[in-house]
Design a protein around this motif. Structure first.
Motif, short mmCIF file in Angstrom:
data_model
loop_
_atom_site.label_atom_id
_atom_site.label_comp_id
_atom_site.label_asym_id
_atom_site.label_seq_id
_atom_site.Cartn_x
_atom_site.Cartn_y
_atom_site.Cartn_z
N SER A 128 0.82 -1.20 0.00
CA SER A 128 0.00 0.00 0.00
C SER A 128 0.86 1.26 0.00
CB SER A 128 -0.91 0.01 1.23
OG SER A 128 -0.13 0.17 2.41
N GLU A 129 0.23 2.37 -0.32
CA GLU A 129 0.93 3.66 -0.27
C GLU A 129 1.38 3.95 1.16
OE1 GLU A 129 -0.84 6.97 -2.43
OE2 GLU A 129 -2.12 5.54 -3.49
N LYS A 130 0.56 3.57 2.13
CA LYS A 130 0.92 3.79 3.53
C LYS A 130 2.18 3.01 3.89
CE LYS A 130 0.45 5.03 7.84
NZ LYS A 130 0.87 6.41 8.25
N GLN A 131 2.27 1.77 3.43
CA GLN A 131 3.46 0.97 3.72
C GLN A 131 4.71 1.56 3.06
OE1 GLN A 131 1.70 -2.79 2.34
NE2 GLN A 131 2.08 -3.65 4.37
N VAL A 132 4.55 2.05 1.82
CA VAL A 132 5.68 2.69 1.14
C VAL A 132 6.09 3.94 1.90
CG1 VAL A 132 6.45 3.86 -0.95
CG2 VAL A 132 5.11 1.77 -1.12
N ASP A 133 5.10 4.73 2.36
CA ASP A 133 5.41 5.94 3.12
C ASP A 133 6.16 5.59 4.40
OD1 ASP A 133 4.24 7.59 1.26
OD2 ASP A 133 2.33 7.77 2.32
N ASN A 134 5.73 4.52 5.08
CA ASN A 134 6.41 4.09 6.31
C ASN A 134 7.87 3.71 6.01
OD1 ASN A 134 4.08 4.48 7.75
ND2 ASN A 134 3.50 2.32 7.82
N LEU A 135 8.06 3.02 4.91
CA LEU A 135 9.40 2.59 4.51
C LEU A 135 10.29 3.81 4.22
CD1 LEU A 135 10.50 -0.37 4.06
CD2 LEU A 135 10.23 0.07 1.62
N ARG A 136 9.75 4.73 3.46
CA ARG A 136 10.51 5.94 3.10
C ARG A 136 10.79 6.81 4.31
NH1 ARG A 136 6.89 8.90 -0.64
NH2 ARG A 136 8.67 10.28 -1.04
N ASP A 137 9.80 6.95 5.17
CA ASP A 137 9.98 7.78 6.38
C ASP A 137 11.08 7.21 7.28
OD1 ASP A 137 8.01 9.48 5.52
OD2 ASP A 137 6.44 8.68 6.84
N LEU A 138 11.08 5.89 7.44
CA LEU A 138 12.09 5.28 8.30
C LEU A 138 13.48 5.39 7.67
CD1 LEU A 138 12.84 3.75 10.84
CD2 LEU A 138 12.28 1.61 9.66
N ALA A 139 13.55 5.21 6.35
CA ALA A 139 14.84 5.34 5.66
C ALA A 139 15.39 6.75 5.82
CB ALA A 139 14.67 5.00 4.18
N GLU A 140 14.51 7.74 5.72
CA GLU A 140 14.93 9.14 5.88
C GLU A 140 15.36 9.41 7.33
OE1 GLU A 140 13.37 13.64 4.78
OE2 GLU A 140 11.91 12.00 4.95
N LYS A 141 14.60 8.88 8.27
CA LYS A 141 14.92 9.06 9.69
C LYS A 141 16.29 8.45 10.01
CE LYS A 141 13.15 7.97 14.32
NZ LYS A 141 12.06 7.30 15.08
N ASN A 142 16.54 7.25 9.50
CA ASN A 142 17.83 6.59 9.73
C ASN A 142 18.98 7.39 9.14
OD1 ASN A 142 16.64 4.49 11.12
ND2 ASN A 142 16.64 3.08 9.37
N ALA A 143 18.73 8.01 7.99
CA ALA A 143 19.78 8.79 7.33
C ALA A 143 20.14 10.05 8.12
CB ALA A 143 19.34 9.18 5.92
N GLN A 144 19.26 10.44 9.05
CA GLN A 144 19.48 11.65 9.84
C GLN A 144 19.91 11.36 11.28
OE1 GLN A 144 15.63 13.51 9.47
NE2 GLN A 144 16.03 14.29 7.41
N ARG A 145 20.05 10.09 11.62
CA ARG A 145 20.37 9.73 13.00
C ARG A 145 21.76 10.22 13.39
NH1 ARG A 145 18.43 3.73 14.64
NH2 ARG A 145 19.82 4.25 16.36
N ALA A 146 21.84 10.79 14.58
CA ALA A 146 23.10 11.35 15.07
C ALA A 146 23.94 10.33 15.81
CB ALA A 146 22.82 12.55 15.97
#
Length: 312
Positions: free
Chosen positions: A113-131
């Motif tokens: 679903s679009e929601k699942q893709v959004d969850n995947l993208r959001d987590l990937a972006e969050k991980n890329a910003q982890r300090a």
């Protein structure tokens, strides 16, 4: 007639005239050697065989439980090989000409679903910003974020993504020129999120020892670029962390999501065909099952007969 040399000549023709990829050529060779081995058991060879012997070895595949797609692929290889022999004057007939292809039942693509893709993208972006990540972990997370955004924004095949030259993303282009199967080129647009992910990845990539690589996603390997298996593995780990069944996620599933979600939002099927790089519209039509409810609703709401029925 030397079979090995004849197969080599056939593969050379398929590469030069039809742009067959290295993997496709290897599959052709395996299919032809398999057929020759099977035919040897019947006292003949691939070059000398007739229609009756070909029918028997193809029937044996069905008996042995091979999928219809595998049977069809081997038959296609044999047909092309015998057409080559006939065209080159190495045979005066084509014993595969009237053989029937096995019936193939199209496998509906896995859809997320679009929601699942959004969850995947959001987590990937969050991980890329982890300090709290190490430099190596940060680089890996940045790379995966870029890969996820690119896959969903473009619908690229995984082979097209991992071998992508870095030069085509330099200068923040709005479109990418992709060379796909058979060396066919197509233009695919980039989303704003994908462009931003690429920009940040290039900033990091160009500060490392990978800066001299010609690939967007370099790797210290014989090929020089990240392996598709690595991408698949990292996607599955990301999916688990995002609460998605890992069995439902792969680079190809994201390609399916790209096509299906476009169609759900009203994209024309032929536009999706062009974006995916499908040479035949029938290949793209496997995605139309996602539109059944939408089409039914459209007809019920707008067809003149439906309007009359409501008025009555």
């Amino acid at each position: 007639m030397n079979l090995s040399a004849t197969i080599d000549n056939f593969l050379e023709m398929m590469s030069a005239e039809r742009g067959a990829s290295k993997n496709t050529l290897e599959a052709y060779r395996r299919d032809l050697l398999w057929a020759n081995e099977e035919l040897a058991g019947a006292g003949t060879s691939l070059i000398d065989t007739g229609r009756e012997q070909l029918t028997k070895i193809l029937a044996s595949m069905q008996k042995d439980g091979f999928a219809a797609t595998s049977q069809a692929r081997r038959l296609s290889t044999l047909r092309q090989f015998f057409q080559f022999l006939y065209a080159e004057g190495l045979r005066n007939d084509d014993p595969s000409g009237d053989l029937l292809s096995p019936r193939k039942h199209p496998n509906l693509p896995k859809i997320i679903s679009e929601k699942q893709v959004d969850n995947l993208r959001d987590l990937a972006e969050k991980n890329a910003q982890r300090a709290d990540f190490t430099a190596a972990e940060h680089k890996k997370a940045m790379r995966l974020h870029t890969i996820v955004e690119l896959l969903y924004a473009t619908g690229l095949r995984i082979s097209e993504l991992v071998t992508m030259p870095v030069r085509i993303v330099r200068g923040a282009p709005d479109f990418l020129l992709i060379r796909g199967k058979g060396s066919k080129e197509r233009m695919v647009p980039l989303s704003g999120k994908a462009k931003e992910a690429i920009r940040k990845w290039l900033e990091l990539r160009d500060k490392t020892t990978d800066s001299d690589s010609s690939y967007l996603f370099p790797a210290h390997s014989e090929q020089g670029y990240i392996a598709r298996q690595v991408v698949a593995r990292e996607l599955k780990i990301l999916a688990i962390d995002a609460g998605i069944n890992a069995h439902n996620i792969s680079p190809h599933v994201i390609r399916h999501a790209f096509a299906s979600h476009l169609l759900q939002h009203g994209a024309d099927l032929r536009v999706v065909q062009q974006l995916l790089g499908h040479s035949d519209i029938s290949t793209t039509q496997i995605y139309t099952h996602v539109l059944e409810e939408k089409l039914q609703s459209l007809v019920n709401e707008h067809h003149p007969l439906a309007e009359r029925s409501h008025a009555e």
